[in-house]
Scaffold this motif. Sequence first.
Motif, short mmCIF file in Angstrom:
data_model
loop_
_atom_site.label_atom_id
_atom_site.label_comp_id
_atom_site.label_asym_id
_atom_site.label_seq_id
_atom_site.Cartn_x
_atom_site.Cartn_y
_atom_site.Cartn_z
N VAL A 89 -7.94 1.53 -5.60
CA VAL A 89 -7.37 0.34 -4.98
C VAL A 89 -8.46 -0.46 -4.28
O VAL A 89 -9.39 0.12 -3.70
N ARG A 90 -8.35 -1.78 -4.39
CA ARG A 90 -9.24 -2.68 -3.68
C ARG A 90 -8.42 -3.85 -3.13
O ARG A 90 -7.66 -4.48 -3.86
N ARG B 41 -0.84 7.66 -5.71
CA ARG B 41 -2.00 8.54 -5.57
C ARG B 41 -1.55 9.98 -5.26
O ARG B 41 -2.16 10.94 -5.74
N LEU C 5 0.81 -1.21 0.00
CA LEU C 5 0.00 0.00 0.00
C LEU C 5 0.85 1.27 0.00
O LEU C 5 0.37 2.34 -0.39
N ASP D 14 -8.07 2.35 6.30
CA ASP D 14 -8.85 3.23 5.44
C ASP D 14 -8.64 2.91 3.95
O ASP D 14 -8.49 3.81 3.11
N VAL D 15 -8.60 1.62 3.65
CA VAL D 15 -8.48 1.16 2.26
C VAL D 15 -9.70 0.30 1.94
O VAL D 15 -10.06 -0.57 2.74
N SER E 285 -0.08 4.46 -2.22
CA SER E 285 -0.21 5.79 -1.63
C SER E 285 0.68 6.80 -2.35
O SER E 285 0.26 7.94 -2.62
#
Length: 223
Positions: free
Chosen positions: A136-137, A126, A119, A161-162, A123
């Motif tokens: 993202v999933r 982004r 992640l 928080d994803v 991040s």
Amino acid sequence: MLIVLTNTKGGVGKSTLAAHLVLWLHDRRVRVALLDTDEQQTAARWVRGAEPAVEIVVATDVESIRKAKNELTQRVDVVVADSPGSGGEASHSITMLADLAIVPLQPSKPDIRAVKDALKFVSLAREMSGGSKPDVRIVLTFTAKGDIQSRRLRDELAALDVPVARSEIRRLNAFRDSCDSAVHRMSSRDAVQAAHDIETLFSELLGEHLSRWKLPNKEVVHG
């Protein structure tokens, strides 16, 4: 559109999901190609054996990855990329280019620690895109019915928080046996169950895009 299967830990189902996504889209008559950035080339061998008509490019360094992505997106609607199970330059590069990053994750503590590394790339990408991409999933893989660990994992991931996909990929033998095909092309009872997981997951992740491509969610054509 570039969809990347990414995680810095191996054995979580990246190549399995990458190959199945390519074949699932192909059988829906979506123009799709595979970009394999993993030196092991598991997804490339899988798709090549299952569907020779699908274009496959193997690229394992930053420049060749960028070049392949730019060329493929001129020819197809979707490029599915399988990233290496490490945090090297290839993984970083392909994640930075992605429109959608799918992060498979098994319900175990070591996998939770590893996903935090994956992640970090998302991040950073982004931040560089002003927050516009990649989407993202996290996808829970190899789960079991009534798995308490999966529920606990969802609680822990909520703190990151994803977004986590509602759909999960269960631990079914059909996935292990589909290394030269796809479960939605197989007819065993176990394969039918696995195909349901694939259909539910990909429809959840890509339903909006399938509508844009004017394809009905249930249309599957193969053979």
